[in-house]
Design a protein around this motif. Structure first.
Motif, PDB file in Angstrom:
ATOM      1  N   PHE A  41       0.849  -1.190   0.000  1.00 17.39           N
ATOM      2  CA  PHE A  41       0.000   0.000   0.000  1.00 17.39           C
ATOM      3  C   PHE A  41       0.888   1.245   0.000  1.00 17.39           C
ATOM      4  CE2 PHE A  41      -2.680  -3.281   1.727  1.00 17.39           C
ATOM      5  CZ  PHE A  41      -3.964  -2.981   1.282  1.00 17.39           C
TER       6      PHE A  41
ATOM      7  N   HIS B  47       0.868  -7.030   5.318  1.00 19.26           N
ATOM      8  CA  HIS B  47       0.932  -6.013   4.275  1.00 19.26           C
ATOM      9  C   HIS B  47       2.094  -5.047   4.502  1.00 19.26           C
ATOM     10  CE1 HIS B  47      -2.914  -7.526   3.001  1.00 19.26           C
ATOM     11  NE2 HIS B  47      -3.493  -7.178   4.137  1.00 19.26           N
TER      12      HIS B  47
ATOM     13  N   ILE C 175       3.477  -1.150   3.961  1.00 17.41           N
ATOM     14  CA  ILE C 175       2.958   0.203   3.742  1.00 17.41           C
ATOM     15  C   ILE C 175       4.105   1.194   3.545  1.00 17.41           C
ATOM     16  CG2 ILE C 175       0.848  -0.251   5.050  1.00 17.41           C
ATOM     17  CD1 ILE C 175       2.049   1.422   7.352  1.00 17.41           C
TER      18      ILE C 175
ATOM     19  N   PRO D 294       3.273  -0.393  -5.943  1.00 17.42           N
ATOM     20  CA  PRO D 294       2.214  -0.784  -5.005  1.00 17.42           C
ATOM     21  C   PRO D 294       1.069  -1.538  -5.690  1.00 17.42           C
ATOM     22  CG  PRO D 294       1.968   1.509  -5.616  1.00 17.42           C
ATOM     23  CD  PRO D 294       3.248   1.052  -6.243  1.00 17.42           C
TER      24      PRO D 294
ATOM     25  N   ARG E  31      -1.935  -1.055  -4.295  1.00 15.83           N
ATOM     26  CA  ARG E  31      -2.988  -0.065  -4.124  1.00 15.83           C
ATOM     27  C   ARG E  31      -2.365   1.255  -3.689  1.00 15.83           C
ATOM     28  NH1 ARG E  31      -7.937  -3.810  -1.609  1.00 15.83           N
ATOM     29  NH2 ARG E  31      -8.105  -5.034  -3.523  1.00 15.83           N
TER      30      ARG E  31
ATOM     31  N   VAL F 196      -3.269   5.028  -2.091  1.00 14.35           N
ATOM     32  CA  VAL F 196      -4.315   5.607  -1.254  1.00 14.35           C
ATOM     33  C   VAL F 196      -4.133   7.115  -1.136  1.00 14.35           C
ATOM     34  CG1 VAL F 196      -5.479   5.500   0.980  1.00 14.35           C
ATOM     35  CG2 VAL F 196      -4.346   3.455   0.053  1.00 14.35           C
TER      36      VAL F 196
ATOM     37  N   LEU G  78      -9.806  -0.515   2.558  1.00 13.73           N
ATOM     38  CA  LEU G  78      -8.645  -0.712   1.695  1.00 13.73           C
ATOM     39  C   LEU G  78      -8.371  -2.183   1.414  1.00 13.73           C
ATOM     40  CD1 LEU G  78      -6.186   1.949   3.149  1.00 13.73           C
ATOM     41  CD2 LEU G  78      -7.856   2.194   1.299  1.00 13.73           C
ATOM     42  N   THR G  79      -8.755  -3.047   2.343  1.00 13.67           N
ATOM     43  CA  THR G  79      -8.582  -4.485   2.122  1.00 13.67           C
ATOM     44  C   THR G  79      -9.905  -5.190   1.831  1.00 13.67           C
ATOM     45  OG1 THR G  79      -8.618  -4.740   4.543  1.00 13.67           O
ATOM     46  CG2 THR G  79      -6.465  -4.717   3.461  1.00 13.67           C
TER      47      THR G  79
END
Length: 290
Positions: free
Chosen positions: A3, A32, A34, A57, A59, A61, A111-112
């Protein structure tokens, strides 16, 4: 998953410490990975792309308001990387539209647990994009005043409304949608990819950012109390005083230069606006449909 969080530290005039702490705590005991970085308002386009290239990544954000979402979405256009949203701005209109929880934990869980959904954008004048709402006229003038005076919150909006009402002017406009061209005198014209402003005022009841079109909303009549209801008491306009045209493209020409804003950011004064929809151009994480 990896992420990447793009944090706007000044969005909405709010300190983002609680959001950053929430992100780190939420992912502390998970597998995960980050990465967090701050936007600076100067080199953001380049920085976001560099961060994506470096971290690759799964995702990305946006941590901020509508402007932050748009900034990150622009970097993800026509890619398969989903955009996540943590609504840390002042109005958070697009997050509200997408059904994203307003709190730290709720939006982080999305987000997940959320699902990517292909979301439309509006391409404007071949160099800008709109995810939410853009307009010319009265509201754009309010956005300009709001930005220049560094106002925040409800009181800031109210002060801006009072100021703008004293200077409001009708515009003579020509609007071409498909094969139809109409001439109007109006206070404001909105390109709406959604239903409501961040205040919650519903100006486009049939708006849907997933339907492959947008709406052109023409405000022909306004009064002091209707403006207050829209921006302060959060009530919709009287539908008898507006016109709504579904569109996949539009050309708008004004007799005089008109104030213009895109997703809550003032863009200057223009006389010509050309826009077309780009269906499903960005993937955004939204709650799973029941």
């Amino acid at each position: 998953m990896i992420f990447l969080f793009a944090i706007n530290p000044v969005s909405g005039g709010n300190d983002k410490t609680s959001w950053e702490e929430g992100i780190r705590n939420h992912f502390a005991d998970t597998p995960h990975v980050i990465h967090l970085f701050h936007l600076n308002g100067k080199t953001d386009d380049t920085t976001i792309r560099q961060q994506i290239e470096e971290h690759k990544p799964d995702r990305v954000v946006a941590v901020g308001g509508d402007g932050t979402i748009k900034l990150v979405a622009t970097a993800l256009l026509n890619t398969t990387i989903p955009l996540g949203v943590l609504p840390a701005g002042s109005a958070n209109g697009m997050a509200r539209e997408l059904g994203i929880p307003p709190d730290v934990e709720g939006s982080l869980a999305l987000l997940t647990d959320g699902v990517p959904r292909a979301t439309d954008i509006i391409s404007i004048n071949e160099g800008d994009i709109c995810l939410h709402l853009s307009d010319i006229g009265l509201n754009a003038q309010l956005v300009r005043y709001y930005e220049r005076n560094n106002l925040r919150g409800k009181l800031g909006y109210l002060r801006g409304v009072v100021k703008v009402l004293h200077k409001r002017r009708l515009m003579r406009i020509s609007i071409t949608v498909g094969d139809e061209c109409v001439q109007r005198v109006a206070f404001m014209v909105v390109l709406a990819n959604a239903r409501m402003y961040g205040t919650g005022a519903v100006i486009n009841p049939e708006g849907n950012p997933f339907d492959g079109q947008f709406e052109v909303v023409i405000f022909r009549r306004l009064s002091f109390w209707e403006i207050i209801k829209l921006f302060w008491r959060y009530r919709p306009f009287d539908p008898r005083k507006i016109e709504i045209y579904p569109a996949t493209s539009v050309t708008i020409e004004t007799h005089r230069r008109a104030y213009f804003q895109v997703d809550g950011e003032y863009r200057g004064r223009i006389t010509t606006l050309k826009a077309e929809v780009k269906p499903g151009a960005v993937q955004i994480l939204v709650p799973e449909e029941k």
